[in-house]
Design a protein around this motif. Structure first.
Motif: not given
Ligand SMILES: [Zn+2]
Length: 304
Positions: A45-61, A63-75
């Protein structure tokens, strides 16, 4: 490593933020999407906000199915900020061509504009389109319609008389093991057709023909009538495309589907056959026929 990031400490340093903003600006200036490496403490959510987009758009873009499970260092890839524009439909516009132009999907445009039948676009009609919703997304981006150069040159080579063709008719061969030679033999020797192979094009299925390979028949090269429907008058004006297989038993391969879509698009561009005149054998034949099988869905292939 999978990490729950929501509770992490926020990085306070400005330098990375400025770097990200600079990168974002540069990416947008160049019309490209940026990428972002997830740091400890960041949420989607914070990353999405930074770029002026929604968290769901970022997740969909991404292919992240669970937005709570992201990895440090993941590009992750940041889609270009979406911009909504108005498009006025011109004669000959198709929804898929418009979608491609604005890097979005036909379904997104249809949804945003309450279009139930994509064929009923009217010249002068205005569409609200959100640009860039399809950029880089692996899950929603349609497979590129790709025809190898040597095949394309065979399709493009014949001179076509204006108004020569009125229909494009789709068939199945009825047997999953058909070969080009076998079909040619059957039409020329058994059915006694002097011009051989009754279709203008055959699309292979990977058994005894190349999977998705488009075979350009002699009748196309010579621009002569087909022998694929039960009417001489129709054969005179109908391009015949046969997909190898029995589509009562199975569906066409994905390569057959994308080749068919690409071939139909190319042929329509060359012949001006309208979308509604791309028909199945069953729908155009004067006599009842099951061809091309009940598991074959022409519209879903053409609109994919
Ligand atoms: Zn048929």
């Amino acid at each position: 490593m999978l990490t729950q990031l929501a509770k992490g400490k926020r990085a306070a340093a400005y330098a990375p933020v400025l770097a990200v903003l600079a990168l974002l600006w540069l990416g947008q200036a160049l019309g490209q999407a940026a990428s972002h490496t997830i740091r400890k403490g960041e949420t989607l959510g914070a990353i999405a906000k930074k770029y002026g987009i929604t968290a769901s758009a970022l997740a969909a873009h991404n292919g992240i199915s669970n937005p709570n499970r992201i990895n440090v260092g993941q590009k992750i890839n940041i889609p270009a900020k979406s911009v909504t524009v108005t498009h006025t439909v011109r004669t000959g516009d198709t929804l898929s061509a418009i979608a491609k132009k604005y890097n979005t999907t036909t379904s997104a445009i249809a949804r945003a504009n309450g279009i139930s039948d994509p064929r009923k676009l009217k010249p002068g009609q205005t569409l609200k389109i959100t640009k860039g919703t399809n950029s880089g997304s692996k899950s929603t981006r349609p497979k590129p319609a790709y025809i190898p150069a040597d095949t394309l040159s065979k399709i493009n080579r014949p001179r076509i008389r204006r108004g020569r063709w009125k229909h494009i008719v789709i068939h199945h061969s009825g047997d999953n093991t058909n070969s080009i030679q076998g079909m040619e033999h059957y039409h020329r020797r058994v059915r006694r057709m002097e011009n051989g192979l009754a279709y203008h094009f055959v699309i292979g299925n990977g058994v005894n023909t190349g999977d998705g390979k488009i075979y350009v028949g002699d009748r196309w090269r010579r621009q002569i009538r087909g022998g694929h429907v039960a009417s001489t008058a129709l054969n005179e004006i109908a391009i015949g495309i046969c997909l190898v297989g029995n589509f009562d038993q199975r569906v066409p391969t994905s390569k057959q589907r994308s080749s068919l879509k690409a071939l139909v698009a190319r042929l329509r561009a060359r012949t001006n056959v309208p979308y509604k005149e791309v028909r199945t054998h069953r729908h155009i034949n004067p006599k009842p026929t099951a061809c091309p099988g009940r598991r074959f869905n022409l519209r879903s292939i053409l609109n994919s």
